[in-house]
Design a protein around this motif. Structure first.
Motif, short mmCIF file in Angstrom:
data_model
loop_
_atom_site.label_atom_id
_atom_site.label_comp_id
_atom_site.label_asym_id
_atom_site.label_seq_id
_atom_site.Cartn_x
_atom_site.Cartn_y
_atom_site.Cartn_z
N LEU A 64 0.83 -1.21 0.00
CA LEU A 64 0.00 0.00 0.00
C LEU A 64 0.86 1.26 0.00
O LEU A 64 0.50 2.27 -0.61
N LEU A 65 2.01 1.19 0.65
CA LEU A 65 2.87 2.36 0.77
C LEU A 65 3.84 2.52 -0.39
O LEU A 65 4.34 3.63 -0.63
N ASN A 66 4.11 1.46 -1.13
CA ASN A 66 5.16 1.52 -2.15
C ASN A 66 4.69 1.32 -3.58
O ASN A 66 5.49 1.48 -4.50
N VAL A 67 3.43 0.96 -3.80
CA VAL A 67 3.00 0.67 -5.17
C VAL A 67 3.07 1.92 -6.04
O VAL A 67 3.53 1.85 -7.20
N ASP A 68 2.67 3.06 -5.52
CA ASP A 68 2.77 4.29 -6.31
C ASP A 68 4.22 4.73 -6.52
O ASP A 68 4.59 5.12 -7.64
N PRO A 69 5.09 4.71 -5.47
CA PRO A 69 6.50 5.03 -5.72
C PRO A 69 7.16 4.14 -6.76
O PRO A 69 7.99 4.62 -7.54
N VAL A 70 6.81 2.85 -6.80
CA VAL A 70 7.36 1.96 -7.84
C VAL A 70 6.87 2.39 -9.21
O VAL A 70 7.65 2.46 -10.17
N ALA A 71 5.58 2.70 -9.31
CA ALA A 71 5.03 3.17 -10.59
C ALA A 71 5.70 4.48 -11.02
O ALA A 71 6.02 4.67 -12.20
N ASP A 72 5.92 5.37 -10.06
CA ASP A 72 6.57 6.64 -10.37
C ASP A 72 8.01 6.43 -10.84
O ASP A 72 8.48 7.10 -11.77
N LEU A 73 8.72 5.48 -10.23
CA LEU A 73 10.10 5.18 -10.63
C LEU A 73 10.15 4.71 -12.08
O LEU A 73 10.97 5.19 -12.87
N LEU A 74 9.26 3.78 -12.43
CA LEU A 74 9.25 3.28 -13.80
C LEU A 74 8.89 4.38 -14.80
O LEU A 74 9.44 4.46 -15.90
#
Length: 495
Positions: free
Chosen positions: A239-249
């Motif tokens: 829940l805390l990291n799914v958006d940061p991973v998407a932003d990184l890609l």
């Protein structure tokens, strides 16, 4: 030469499976399979895309999957030279290229990976394992659960189970994905502190980012779907990291990779404990007290959108129902309505003695509270069971909510993205993605995992379990002049 042989074996096995599925459809339906061909899952192939290697749909044979896969394996092993090759299902250890990102004790951080030839589906799993929030209980954790804080004794290989299994009969929808198991991610997988109090490093979020960067050099850059999954603290980490991973890609130009989340048993509540106690360790401490202390000790950070919504009270972002409204990426939530870890931090300890009436009411109210926080989550699976974690358990395909299994619900969820891409907003008929039990007490769902007595280890049936919980089904049924099984049926329906 060995690589070529393995490639030939894999291709032959896939051809066998493909024609086996068509044959099974023809056998079951008694019709030519061509006029009615099931649309592929969005993560397998979309219109005009012919690069995905595994456009297989096992729905048609799911009722006879064990027998079907046994025949496929026998056929594959009977072919020379494939019969001489042992299929390698293990995930292999890789340490991060960036050696400055470490586990809690400074040892190298890493992950386990099993590649899947030709697949464009990737699954990264965040391991759970509770947490600690000060030097004393972190020292204790280091002594008792060192593998979660150090890589010094990690084995070279691991075998995936549940959704990490490469076997279709154990993992009907994700068996053919590249499997990645992320480790040293605990403390809810969010922390970025290189050297915090007590000499421990808390770098979970950095580790996740570095794992993704490593995988980009191993084929993730050509992925169609990346599913970030996790259980318990790892589920909260999703829940805390799914958006940061998407932003990184996205920052790296990989905008075609569809990033999604699967959070299992990480939807904790910041509710009031059944019985308040002094906050000494992770068991006695109320959820909000533990997170407030931990976020300072870890040097924790939270996603920016959630931080702005809870300025000055960023600890709120560690609780699923509070962070979920700020998440942009699609997330599927899996949550037991009577989660054992939640009950533990709420000071409900199920010992060998029947629970008191107040405890029983508290447990039932917990189910009501969880239902209320999940009602607006569009994709979810919430059985009325007393348990913790499911997606890597060997029984994960057996539990059902309203007649639908979790793997089936995940298949429907994937399919919904494909249908929406074709401007078809209506969900597929008979393919639900919002599944929550309505019966009111633990294990009123007959497909719940087996219950065992905490002292004897013996299995208990539902009537024995309810009596253990202080509810005398036999006596109640006798008073009402009815059979106990009939009373159970009435209770399950909420009558």
């Amino acid at each position: 030469m060995m690589t070529a042989i393995r490639l030939i074996c894999s291709l032959m096995l896939l051809v066998l499976m493909h024609y086996g599925v068509l044959g099974a459809r023809r056998f079951r339906g008694g019709r030519n399979p061509q006029p009615r061909r099931a649309p592929p899952s969005p993560t397998y192939r979309e219109r005009g895309d012919t690069t995905e290697s595994f456009p297989l749909d096992f729905t048609a044979v799911e009722e006879n999957m064990d027998n079907f896969m046994k025949q496929v394996k026998n056929l594959a092993q009977s072919l020379y030279p494939c019969s001489a090759q042992k299929l390698d299902y293990d995930m292999k250890l890789h340490f991060l290229e960036n050696s400055s990102v470490t586990c809690n004790d400074g040892t190298p951080a890493g992950y386990y990976m099993k590649e899947s030839l030709g697949s464009r589906r990737w699954l990264i799993f965040l391991e759970g394992g509770w947490y600690c929030f000060n030097k004393e209980n972190c020292d204790s954790r280091y002594e008792t659960m060192r593998r979660l804080m150090s890589s010094s004794k990690w084995p070279q290989t691991k075998t995936g189970t549940g959704i990490l299994s490469p076997l279709p009969e154990e993992n009907p929808h994700w068996w053919n994905a590249h499997m990645v198991l992320g480790l040293c991610l605990w403390c809810l997988s969010l922390n970025m502190c290189p050297l915090c109090s007590g000499g421990y490093a808390f770098m979970g979020s950095l580790i996740i980012q570095e794992v993704v960067k490593d995988l980009l050099t191993k084929g993730l850059d050509k992925a169609k779907v990346l599913l970030l999954a996790g259980s318990s603290a790892g589920g909260t980490g999703v829940l805390l990291n799914v958006d940061p991973v998407a932003d990184l890609l996205e920052r790296r130009g990989h905008t075609t990779v569809q990033v999604r989340g699967l959070a299992d048993s990480g939807w904790f509540l910041d509710n009031k404990q059944y019985r308040s106690t002094d906050c000494h360790d992770t068991v006695s401490c109320a959820p909000t007290d533990a997170i407030r202390r931990g976020i300072k000790y870890w040097g924790g950070v939270v996603p920016e959108r959630c931080r702005l919504a809870h300025l000055g009270e960023e600890w709120n972002c560690f609780f699923g129902y509070r962070v979920f409204p700020s998440i942009k990426s699609p997330v599927f939530v899996v949550q037991w309505l009577f989660d054992e870890a939640q009950l533990t931090v709420d000071n409900i300890h199920l010992t060998g003695q029947p629970v008191q009436e107040g405890q029983w009411r508290y447990i039932q109210n917990l189910g009501i509270e969880l239902r209320n926080t999940l009602k607006d989550v569009p994709a979810m699976f919430a059985p009325a069971c007393l348990s913790h974690e499911i997606i890597t358990r060997n029984y994960w395909i057996d539990v059902q909510v309203k007649g639908t299994s979790l793997p089936r619900a995940l298949y429907c969820w994937d399919r919904s993205f494909y249908d929406n891409s074709r401007n078809n907003k209506a969900p597929p008929k008979g393919c639900p993605v919002h599944l929550i039990d309505s019966c009111p007490w633990p294990h009123c769902n007959p497909t719940c995992p087996t219950i065992r007595d905490q002292f004897t280890g013996q299995e208990m049936n539902v009537i024995q379990f309810l009596m253990h919980m202080g509810f005398d089904v036999q006596k109640m049924a006798q008073q009402q002049g009815m059979d106990p099984s009939k009373l159970l049926g009435m209770l399950s329906s909420g009558s």
